[in-house]
Structures are given as structure tokens and as C-alpha cells.
Design a protein around this motif. Sequence first.
Motif, PDB file in Angstrom:
ATOM      1  N   GLY A 141     -11.550   2.863   6.554  1.00  0.00           N
ATOM      2  CA  GLY A 141     -10.614   4.026   5.955  1.00  0.00           C
ATOM      3  C   GLY A 141      -9.449   3.918   6.197  1.00  0.00           C
ATOM      4  O   GLY A 141      -8.822   2.723   6.431  1.00  0.00           O
ATOM      5  N   THR A 142      -8.646   4.824   5.751  1.00  0.00           N
ATOM      6  CA  THR A 142      -7.178   4.886   5.846  1.00  0.00           C
ATOM      7  C   THR A 142      -7.045   6.043   6.666  1.00  0.00           C
ATOM      8  O   THR A 142      -7.225   7.042   6.652  1.00  0.00           O
ATOM      9  N   ALA A 143      -5.965   5.840   7.547  1.00  0.00           N
ATOM     10  CA  ALA A 143      -5.532   6.860   8.486  1.00  0.00           C
ATOM     11  C   ALA A 143      -4.132   7.324   8.228  1.00  0.00           C
ATOM     12  O   ALA A 143      -3.392   6.545   7.763  1.00  0.00           O
ATOM     13  N   PHE A 144      -4.116   8.498   8.342  1.00  0.00           N
ATOM     14  CA  PHE A 144      -2.722   9.270   8.108  1.00  0.00           C
ATOM     15  C   PHE A 144      -2.294   9.741   9.331  1.00  0.00           C
ATOM     16  O   PHE A 144      -2.872  10.510  10.174  1.00  0.00           O
TER      17      PHE A 144
ATOM     18  N   ARG B 126       1.905   6.428   6.954  1.00  0.00           N
ATOM     19  CA  ARG B 126       2.702   6.875   8.181  1.00  0.00           C
ATOM     20  C   ARG B 126       3.695   8.006   7.746  1.00  0.00           C
ATOM     21  O   ARG B 126       4.244   8.885   8.502  1.00  0.00           O
ATOM     22  N   GLY B 127       3.914   8.068   6.445  1.00  0.00           N
ATOM     23  CA  GLY B 127       4.933   9.201   5.801  1.00  0.00           C
ATOM     24  C   GLY B 127       4.704   9.027   4.297  1.00  0.00           C
ATOM     25  O   GLY B 127       4.215   8.278   3.779  1.00  0.00           O
ATOM     26  N   SER B 128       5.463   9.898   3.826  1.00  0.00           N
ATOM     27  CA  SER B 128       5.419  10.251   2.322  1.00  0.00           C
ATOM     28  C   SER B 128       5.844   8.853   1.452  1.00  0.00           C
ATOM     29  O   SER B 128       5.225   8.723   0.430  1.00  0.00           O
ATOM     30  N   ALA B 129       6.770   7.877   1.982  1.00  0.00           N
ATOM     31  CA  ALA B 129       7.197   6.906   1.305  1.00  0.00           C
ATOM     32  C   ALA B 129       6.209   5.958   1.138  1.00  0.00           C
ATOM     33  O   ALA B 129       6.215   5.294   0.068  1.00  0.00           O
ATOM     34  N   ASP B 130       4.833   6.016   2.003  1.00  0.00           N
ATOM     35  CA  ASP B 130       3.911   5.087   2.006  1.00  0.00           C
ATOM     36  C   ASP B 130       2.782   5.497   0.742  1.00  0.00           C
ATOM     37  O   ASP B 130       2.204   4.771   0.049  1.00  0.00           O
ATOM     38  N   LEU B 131       3.266   6.591  -0.067  1.00  0.00           N
ATOM     39  CA  LEU B 131       2.470   7.147  -1.191  1.00  0.00           C
ATOM     40  C   LEU B 131       3.255   6.859  -2.435  1.00  0.00           C
ATOM     41  O   LEU B 131       2.663   7.200  -3.380  1.00  0.00           O
ATOM     42  N   ASP B 132       4.504   6.206  -2.325  1.00  0.00           N
ATOM     43  CA  ASP B 132       5.054   5.832  -3.410  1.00  0.00           C
ATOM     44  C   ASP B 132       4.250   5.141  -4.517  1.00  0.00           C
ATOM     45  O   ASP B 132       3.858   3.877  -4.042  1.00  0.00           O
TER      46      ASP B 132
ATOM     47  N   PRO C 204      -3.829  14.263  13.001  1.00  0.00           N
ATOM     48  CA  PRO C 204      -4.114  13.007  11.947  1.00  0.00           C
ATOM     49  C   PRO C 204      -5.249  12.945  11.508  1.00  0.00           C
ATOM     50  O   PRO C 204      -6.138  13.616  11.865  1.00  0.00           O
ATOM     51  N   VAL C 205      -5.531  12.208  10.273  1.00  0.00           N
ATOM     52  CA  VAL C 205      -6.607  12.163   9.236  1.00  0.00           C
ATOM     53  C   VAL C 205      -6.985  10.820   9.160  1.00  0.00           C
ATOM     54  O   VAL C 205      -6.667  10.000   9.013  1.00  0.00           O
ATOM     55  N   LEU C 206      -8.439  10.722   9.098  1.00  0.00           N
ATOM     56  CA  LEU C 206      -8.956   9.272   8.546  1.00  0.00           C
ATOM     57  C   LEU C 206      -9.673   9.639   7.404  1.00  0.00           C
ATOM     58  O   LEU C 206     -10.764  10.538   7.402  1.00  0.00           O
ATOM     59  N   LEU C 207      -9.630   9.013   6.569  1.00  0.00           N
ATOM     60  CA  LEU C 207     -10.359   9.067   5.147  1.00  0.00           C
ATOM     61  C   LEU C 207     -11.116   7.853   5.124  1.00  0.00           C
ATOM     62  O   LEU C 207     -10.844   6.703   4.992  1.00  0.00           O
TER      63      LEU C 207
ATOM     64  N   GLY D 117      -1.430   3.055  16.409  1.00  0.00           N
ATOM     65  CA  GLY D 117      -1.657   4.399  17.227  1.00  0.00           C
ATOM     66  C   GLY D 117      -2.293   5.604  16.652  1.00  0.00           C
ATOM     67  O   GLY D 117      -2.820   6.411  17.452  1.00  0.00           O
ATOM     68  N   THR D 118      -2.070   5.758  15.340  1.00  0.00           N
ATOM     69  CA  THR D 118      -2.953   6.567  14.692  1.00  0.00           C
ATOM     70  C   THR D 118      -4.314   6.769  15.065  1.00  0.00           C
ATOM     71  O   THR D 118      -4.849   7.522  15.110  1.00  0.00           O
ATOM     72  N   ARG D 119      -4.816   5.433  14.687  1.00  0.00           N
ATOM     73  CA  ARG D 119      -6.199   5.158  14.872  1.00  0.00           C
ATOM     74  C   ARG D 119      -6.742   5.368  16.281  1.00  0.00           C
ATOM     75  O   ARG D 119      -7.913   5.807  16.584  1.00  0.00           O
ATOM     76  N   GLN D 120      -5.872   4.976  17.332  1.00  0.00           N
ATOM     77  CA  GLN D 120      -6.377   5.154  18.633  1.00  0.00           C
ATOM     78  C   GLN D 120      -6.267   6.747  18.902  1.00  0.00           C
ATOM     79  O   GLN D 120      -7.247   7.077  19.581  1.00  0.00           O
TER      80      GLN D 120
END
Length: 377
Positions: free
Chosen positions: A265-268, A209-215, A246-249, A14-17
Motif C-alpha cells: 500500500g501507500t504510507a502517509f 510525506r507532505g502535500s507536495a507529494d500529492l501534486d 500515520p496512515v497505511l492505505l 520511518g512511517t512504515r516502521q
Amino acid sequence: MTQADSDQGEVLSGTRQVIRSARSVVVKIGSSALTSLEGGLDTGRLDLLADAVEARMRAGSDVVVVSSGAIGAGLAPLGLTSRPKDLATKQAAASVGQLALAHAWGTSFQRYGRTVGQVLLTAGDFSRREHHRNAQRTLDRLRALHAIAVVNENDTIATDEIRFGDNDRLAALVAHLVGADALVLLSDVDGLYDGDPRRGGATFIPEVRGSADLDGVIAGSGGALGTGGMASKLSAARLAADAGVPVLLAAASDAAAALTSATVGTAFAARPTRLSARKFWVRHAADSRGAVLLDAGAVRAVAKCRRSLLAAGITGVRGRFSGGDVIDLIAPEGTVVARGVVEYDSSELETMIGRSTTELPEGMRRPVIHADDLVKV
């Protein structure tokens, strides 16, 4: 298989869309994508990036470019072989490089009959409401006139702003300023990893998708030409997420795919509910003018229970500030837990420390910082 190949075979999230279909996009381009220590500005790489931006515009999107590279572009002409460390030389390099960078963008987009407008900003322009509105009007008008706005820091007069995160934070603030639907960060990294991919063994993270994904993620600082790095990109992604963007790196070499299919890349993901304009300003754009020290009870009240800050929970005052300024709220262990718009001058607060509401004069019984003007950090 590379991460890009893997993403190509998957159904877009959904974020990439959202990023793929965004009508208003801010594209940030890092120093390493445009310059080298040996040759200065690389117009060939810049042309490829302009091609990708033009293709996105022809597909129906408005695009604002946030371009790093002024200091890097000024090194070779001045005979410098490394990024300077002292402020005066950085500013001198920026004064030379900024001219070359603006000319290069103008020449490149001229191939498509596009006019380029340069907008130079500092962090202070976002903390001052009048400057903020003027920048917003300029950018909106450039887009309405179908010109390309190329934004950069005003490095020739900036001080702390030169260490602003290689324009990552600036790009996120610009995305908020123009009400962008997506932010694309292009640099020399192809996405987010849980460690340094150059050392081997790091795992690619395609979605956040959220801060938990950055653990467990270890973010490093910038390289030889830039001042940013993964830490500043993560900070910028969080800032943009607070603004509902939303961000795409992605790697600058993947710019065409990033700005068309959004499969690299990575989608935030953006946060489900964006911060109000006022709370966004308090957390990210306003300069902190001072601080108050809190006891453990006050920390719980403001950071966990989202209550107003009362004088009884304050143990000390730092700096000199006035009512209406933004200040930091500091826990007993020294960490900043929140920011807010203070109701009193620092001199007034010093007479209120630790006193309950009933102990205060009638005119000092309102909260030190109202809950509506508090933002957890």
C-alpha cells in the motif's frame, strides 16, 4: 513487478516502521471488502480480515475495527439490486444490514474466544463534547477488557452522515479519539495512484510525506457499494496526519501484510507537530454553525499571518450562531480559508461589520475570533 513486490524488497521507511510497530491501531474496512450486490455479506472475506486483526492483537497491539458494509449487507435480504439513492431506503437497508454485520463480526471473532462490542456513532457525536467523552470511555473500556470494538456509523438515524465518506473520515476521527498510533484503511484499492489505475497509465505512489507529494493526483469518488473513494481517503489521511497518526492505505486482500510487515500500500506520514486537541476539534470535528465573509486584508491576516480576526475585516455574516460556536471564514472568492470559535452572537456581529476596534463599544473590542481559536483550512 507489482507495487507490493517492489515494496517487499525495500528497506522500510520511518512511517512504515511506525505503522508496523504501533501499539494501538484503528483498522477501517470498506464496504466492497465485505459485501457484494449479488450475495450481500461475504462471511468468508470477513473471516480473513478477522484473522489478520487477531494476528495483530496477538502480536501485542490494541485494535479497533471501523467496519463499513451495513447498507451493503442489507441489500440482498431486502431484494435490492443496487445501492439505494433515497434516504429512507438507505436507512431501511442499514437497519437490516447492521444486525447481520454485527452478528458476522461476533461469530468470526468467537473462533478466537474474543467478545465483540458494537459502537454506533454519527458525526454529531464528535462535535458534542459530552458524546465525544462517552464514546472515548466506551472504546477505552472495551480495549481494557480485551474485547474487539467494531465501530460503524449509525446509518439508521443518520442523514448527512450517510454521505460521510464510506467511514474513512469516521475512522480518522476514531483514531484521534482513542489516541491510536496508526490508522490502516483497507478497501478495494491497493494504494494511491496519480490517476485511475483502471484506465491504465497511472503511477503508483508508495509514500506521501507532505502535500507536495500529492501534486497532480486526481482522486475519484466511490463505487457501487460504497460512498467513499480516493478523495475521501486522502481527506481522512490528512485528518489523521493532523492528529499525529500515520496512515497505511492498502487493499483488503493484502490485510495480513498490511497488519504485519506494513510493506504494502501507500504510507502517509503524520505531520511533524500534531494539532492541539482544541484546534483539531475546531478543524475536523465541530459542526460549523455559520460563517463570516472577509475582505482580502482579513484573509491575509488570518490565513497567512495567523492573526486574530477583527471586525474591521468582516464584510458579511451568514447564518445564526452564538458566542462559542465554530464558524467558517470565507474569502471574497467564496472559498473557506479558516474556521474558528467566535466570540459574539451573529446578531452582535451584524452591528460590528467593517468597524475598527476604536469605533466599537468598550465591551466589543476583543477580537471576533482569537488567533488561538483559529485554524487554517
